[in-house]
Design an enzyme around this catalytic site. Structure first.
Site, PDB file in Angstrom:
ATOM      1  N   GLU A 527     -15.801  42.753  49.344  1.00 20.39           N
ATOM      2  CA  GLU A 527     -16.202  42.377  47.987  1.00 20.39           C
ATOM      3  C   GLU A 527     -15.170  41.405  47.415  1.00 20.39           C
ATOM      4  OE1 GLU A 527     -16.085  45.449  45.097  1.00 20.39           O
ATOM      5  OE2 GLU A 527     -16.977  44.221  43.514  1.00 20.39           O
ATOM      6  N   VAL A 529     -13.573  39.871  44.277  1.00 17.68           N
ATOM      7  CA  VAL A 529     -13.439  40.383  42.915  1.00 17.68           C
ATOM      8  C   VAL A 529     -13.105  39.271  41.927  1.00 17.68           C
ATOM      9  CG1 VAL A 529     -12.274  42.101  41.479  1.00 17.68           C
ATOM     10  CG2 VAL A 529     -12.687  42.582  43.888  1.00 17.68           C
TER      11      VAL A 529
END
Length: 787
Positions: A527, A529
């Site tokens: 992921e 961020v």
């Protein structure tokens, strides 16, 4: 804030990678200062307040609302129309007596009990703008500016009391002069440069956009400062424009409850004349001072072309007979208008060109900010401070591999490759070329050691490294400054979270950008961020080069998928980096690991382990050069002139096409005569293209969907086998058309049905004939039937 005219510290806006990048008015160059810092702080406060419980909101609004208790109470939350020496104290409980009128605090908010949440959030936004303007009134030293602040302060207070929208009351409303500055610059480009070739005219348009952006972000000097500098100037006229600029352009930057306009769209030549001389001098002076910091591809544009552009424009600005300021300029202009627009996003704060908003979810209606929930996962530890090295060149064995497979002779391939490898044979890419790769400048800087890339992170089981900790603090500052809508505490927590790592971009020993990410090896994705580059280092290709390094880092660690939530400002950046809304990771893999954010778009990128991403643009450039050389050689062969055909004079009636001298050298190959395409995918692609052309035809409208019984009574008694283009699209999608004959039969049925049901003089009958003719033209062009 400084008001000496210009950008940071009263000077001109900072010169950045895209040319002259507008800085926020009054920005002092430190985190949290200037319009960007102000807007960021106010935005965070508004988001926090709007996410508060309803009783808390009522307490806040009660302080600014008139008393509704019975009797003749005139309490409006303040003792007088003038601001008190101290800010009003918010009551902690709704049943506390008001300190001004001694009535219960709830008597001030009875009119808000049935108000929608959206309306309450709007009023709360005005409340915070009122409080900020109150602070501005007491801190501002300039009398003219202070008066404007106070007038806007009273206007917003009145809007809260009346629950209305702030409307500036003035004799004139925007635009104040026509043509506008933006239109005048458009006219200037058309007037002076319309005769230039397309590429050179594009350069002029880029300069015009740079100039317009400077004005939109320029900090006007106060009327008193201007009187000292230009004593004989029209003081009253300048003061009127300065007041308008404050009300409509400047203050709305940090008080977004007021409508905001662009300076170049509501002001004209009068304002431009008052700022042009000083602005031109400061811009050129700073360009010379910072010429060494400019990227090579922009140096010629800014140091050579921009001064000439400004000199020519200056003549038209101060000339009394210039045609560019005429209302009917376009009527007498030759050629079309060249559109040059400068759009300022709202809220207009200093913002990076790309960033991800994964850590927070912002509700557009309420402005509430909710932190993302992170689920713990197994994260394999990686060496802290691991340095990213530039990709190694291809080995000698890899260079020996055949690069092209097909009917091109290998000796020709080797000859072209030798040409490509010769530096003298390929000139360097022009610095102004639009075809140079985005990351080319960044890659060259990395090779020269100007910039470095490091994957760093905090650790709970290793001794803290002072340099890495300093870099982490630098990253926290960059993200906080460039992502003003995110709570600073949240950014700090994630950057220093041992489960997160950051690919940091280091220049001259300091952090100028980075990508913060969290790896989920067990789930097969990472992921992203945060993603940001500091504003004065943008548009140099650093963002693209950062992402390419991150891709290679993950290929090394066998994670081949990225996921991120991008807001509207970040979508464009991620698309350029290969991200799309088509997520390859199964939903079950990321649900519960990555939060579903409101107002943001989930985007993903699947990595190809065979691609050296940091050198990918170089490889593509070489491939383009190879193709270009091959095409040039092919064209040289095609240009060969063959003797004319004499066989027809000798009585020959026809010859095969392939026997014509030179025909095969052009690449011509005999085609099948209306034969069925054996490849299903090729047939599907051909039929899909034909159907799209038919549906886009101007006479296709009667046949787009099935005929409705209410519109054509008795239609289905007459037509036993109805057909329409929507049904054909569904059949094509389901791979029903395994042969061209099935497809042609359905299409023909549409036309036959139409002619059977409708009379020849009807519009539908005529549409069928014209569309049928168009359809068979496309079928022939596709080679599915004989011509």
């Amino acid at each position: 804030t400084s008001r000496a005219g210009g950008g940071p510290l009263g000077g001109s806006p900072a010169i950045g990678a895209a040319g002259l990048v507008p800085a926020a008015p009054g920005a002092a160059g430190t985190e949290g200062s200037g319009a960007a810092g102000r807007s960021a702080r106010i935005a965070v406060k508004k988001a926090q307040l709007r996410s508060s419980p309803r009783p808390k909101k009522l307490e806040k609004l009660g302080v600014y609302s008139s008393c509704k208790a019975e009797g003749a109470c005139k309490c409006n939350g303040w003792k007088s129309q003038n601001p008190p020496p101290t800010p009003p104290r918010t009551d902690q409980q709704s049943n506390t007596l008001c300190e001004l009128c001694n009535s219960a605090h709830r008597d001030h908010v009875t009119h808000l009990e049935n108000v929608s949440e959206e309306e309450m959030n709007r009023l709360l936004g005005i409340v915070l703008d009122v409080e900020y303007l109150y602070t501005c009134v007491h801190k501002e030293e300039d009398a003219d500016t202070k008066q404007v602040y106070f007038s806007l302060f009273k206007l917003l207070r009145k809007s809260i009391l009346l629950m209305g929208k702030p409307m500036l009351e003035a004799q004139d409303s925007p635009p104040f002069e026509k043509p506008s500055i933006e239109q005048g610059v458009n006219n200037f480009v058309q007037y002076k440069f319309s005769h230039l070739p397309s590429k050179e005219r594009q350069t002029i348009m880029e300069l015009a956009k740079m100039f317009l952006n400077q004005i939109n972000y320029w900090q006007l000097e106060t009327p008193s400062q201007r009187r000292q500098r230009v004593p004989n100037d029209d003081a009253a006229g300048y003061k009127a424009n300065y007041t308008r600029w404050l009300c409509y352009c400047n203050v709305p930057q940090f008080c977004d409850s007021l409508p905001r306009y662009e300076t170049t769209q509501i002001f004209g030549r009068t304002l431009l004349r008052s700022v042009f001389t000083v602005m031109r001098k400061q811009l050129l002076e700073q360009a010379r001072q910072e010429k060494d910091k400019l990227p090579p591809e922009k140096r010629t544009l800014i140091l050579t072309h921009f001064p000439k552009f400004l000199s020519m424009l200056e003549e038209e600005v101060y000339s009394h007979s210039s045609p560019i300021w005429s209302q009917d300029f376009l009527a007498g202009a030759s050629g079309g208008q060249i559109p040059i627009h400068t759009v300022i996003s709202a809220p207009p704060v200093a913002r990076p060109l790309y960033y991800s908003t994964s850590p927070v979810s912002v509700d557009p209606s309420s402005g509430s900010v909710s932190p993302a929930r992170k689920t713990a996962s197994v994260l394999e530890p990686n060496p802290v401070g691991e340095k990213r090295k530039p990709s190694e060149p291809l080995t000698q064995e890899e260079n020996k591999r055949p690069r092209v497979v097909g009917d091109i002779p290998m000796d020709l391939i080797n000859e072209v490759m030798a040409t490509i490898a010769d530096p003298a044979a390929i000139p360097e890419t022009s610095l102004l070329s639009a075809h140079s790769a985005r990351d080319e400048a960044a890659r060259l800087e990395e090779r020269r050691g100007v910039i470095e890339f490091h994957v760093i992170g905090n650790s709970l089981n290793q001794k803290p490294n002072k340099r890495i900790l300093m870099w982490l603090v630098g990253l926290q500052n960059v993200f906080s400054h460039q992502l003003p809508r995110m709570p600073k505490e949240y950014i700090t927590r994630l950057v220093f979270d041992p489960k997160h790592k950051t690919l940091s971009l280091i220049k001259d020993g300091r952090v100028i950008g980075g990508i913060c990410f969290r790896m989920f090896p067990s789930q097969g994705f990472t992921e992203i961020v945060f993603c940001a580059v500091t504003s004065n280092e943008q548009v140099k290709g650093y963002g693209t080069h950062l992402m390419n390094h991150l891709k290679e880092y993950h290929i090394k660690h066998e994670i081949l998928n990225f996921l991120t939530y991008a807001d509207e400002y970040a979508i464009g950046y991620f698309k350029k980096q290969g991200f799309s809304k088509d997520i390859k990771v199964p939903k079950a893999k990321y649900v519960g690991y990555i939060k579903d954010y409101e107002g943001a778009t989930l985007m993903g990128c699947e990595l190809n382990p065979s691609i050296p991403y940091t050198e990918f643009s170089v490889i593509i450039k070489k491939q383009k050069e190879i193709i270009k050389k091959l095409i040039e050689r092919k064209q040289a062969q095609i240009r060969k002139v063959y003797p004319g055909l004499s066989c027809f004079k000798e009585g020959v009636r026809q010859i095969p096409i392939e026997s014509i001298p030179g025909i095969r050298e052009t690449g011509w190959k005999p085609m099948g005569k209306g034969k069925e395409l054996k490849d299903p995918d090729q047939l599907y692609s051909s039929l899909k293209t034909i159907l799209q052309h038919v549906k886009s035809h101007q006479n296709a409208w009667p046949f787009m969907e099935p005929v409705k019984k209410t519109e054509a009574p008795g239609y289905y008694q007459v037509i036993r086998f109805p057909m329409d283009l929507k049904t054909m699209s569904e059949r094509l999608k389901s791979r029903y058309y395994t042969t061209r004959k099935l497809f042609m039969a359905d299409m023909q049925r549409i036309f036959t049905n139409c002619r059977e049901y409708n009379p020849p003089e009807s519009e539908y009958y005529k549409c069928a004939n014209l569309l049928e003719k168009f359809f068979y033209t496309k079928i022939k062009e596709a080679g599915l039937i004989e011509k």
